[in-house]
Design an enzyme around this catalytic site. Structure first.
Site, PDB file in Angstrom:
ATOM      1  N   HIS A 117      38.889  42.882  45.178  1.00 48.52           N
ATOM      2  CA  HIS A 117      39.864  43.769  44.559  1.00 48.52           C
ATOM      3  C   HIS A 117      41.034  44.123  45.458  1.00 48.52           C
ATOM      4  O   HIS A 117      42.049  44.621  44.988  1.00 48.52           O
ATOM      5  CB  HIS A 117      39.179  45.060  44.095  1.00 48.52           C
ATOM      6  CG  HIS A 117      38.192  44.834  43.004  1.00 48.52           C
ATOM      7  ND1 HIS A 117      38.571  44.595  41.707  1.00 48.52           N
ATOM      8  CD2 HIS A 117      36.839  44.771  43.019  1.00 48.52           C
ATOM      9  CE1 HIS A 117      37.496  44.407  40.959  1.00 48.52           C
ATOM     10  NE2 HIS A 117      36.435  44.501  41.738  1.00 48.52           N
ATOM     11  N   GLU A 177      26.568  41.226  37.507  1.00 45.23           N
ATOM     12  CA  GLU A 177      27.496  42.046  36.741  1.00 45.23           C
ATOM     13  C   GLU A 177      27.771  41.499  35.336  1.00 45.23           C
ATOM     14  O   GLU A 177      28.568  42.072  34.609  1.00 45.23           O
ATOM     15  CB  GLU A 177      28.842  42.123  37.474  1.00 45.23           C
ATOM     16  CG  GLU A 177      28.750  42.658  38.881  1.00 45.23           C
ATOM     17  CD  GLU A 177      30.083  42.606  39.593  1.00 45.23           C
ATOM     18  OE1 GLU A 177      30.795  43.633  39.558  1.00 45.23           O
ATOM     19  OE2 GLU A 177      30.419  41.546  40.148  1.00 45.23           O
TER      20      GLU A 177
END
Length: 174
Positions: free
Chosen positions: A51, A155
């Site tokens: 990120h 995820e």
């Protein structure tokens, strides 16, 4: 066996094995003083390259600061491919995390890029882990393969459905 190779991760693994509670900090800033300031207060430092785009020279400096304090380092890379994994390991990261894996094949690919032959396909670069080419050989490869911490993030629905097979992938630590 050289205790100077991966001392932070050796301590991290030993403490995990005994069931100790380990505290870490996530680092998302380029300034390596963050790593130096935190290293004596945590058991590991976790760098996020998924990120946050920490530039390569800043990551090198972060890892160097943590290594100097013998603090384990774990880097979340952006993917499972060699181009994501190898530069980070060559910079001296002691552990890697792959996000968003979906199946066993991706996990096997990721694990293979984290370990030297015969356990994997990691190539040898004359960078930090080999003390810039001064060390190497079978003992180095064995120690590196035994010490590197390889983890994935579950995820996705596909990964949850494949979790029983994923956790059985040889060389996956977490």
């Amino acid at each position: 066996e050289s205790s100077s190779l991966f001392p932070g991760m050796r301590t991290f693994r030993s403490r995990l094995h005994t069931g100790d509670l380990l505290i870490g900090a996530a680092v998302t800033f380029n300034d390596p003083l963050v790593s130096e300031a935190l290293s004596d207060s945590v058991d590991f430092l976790w760098y996020d390259l998924e990120h946050v785009k920490i530039d390569p020279s800043a990551l090198n400096a972060h890892l160097m600061a943590a290594r100097g304090r013998e603090t384990a380092t774990i880097v979340r890379v952006g993917g499972v491919g060699a181009d994501e994994v190898k530069p980070v390991l060559d910079a001296g990261a002691e552990g890697l995390v792959a996000p968003q894996v979906t199946d066993v094949a991706q996990v096997e690919e990721f694990v293979s890029h984290c370990r030297y032959p015969p356990q994997g396909r990691r190539g040898l670069g004359p960078r930090v882990p080999t003390n810039y080419g001064r060390t190497g050989g079978p003992d180095h490869f064995r120690q590196a393969n035994d010490t590197v911490f390889v983890s994935v993030m579950i995820e996705t629905r596909e990964a949850v459905e494949a979790i029983d097979a994923i956790v059985r992938v040889p060389g996956l630590d977490s």
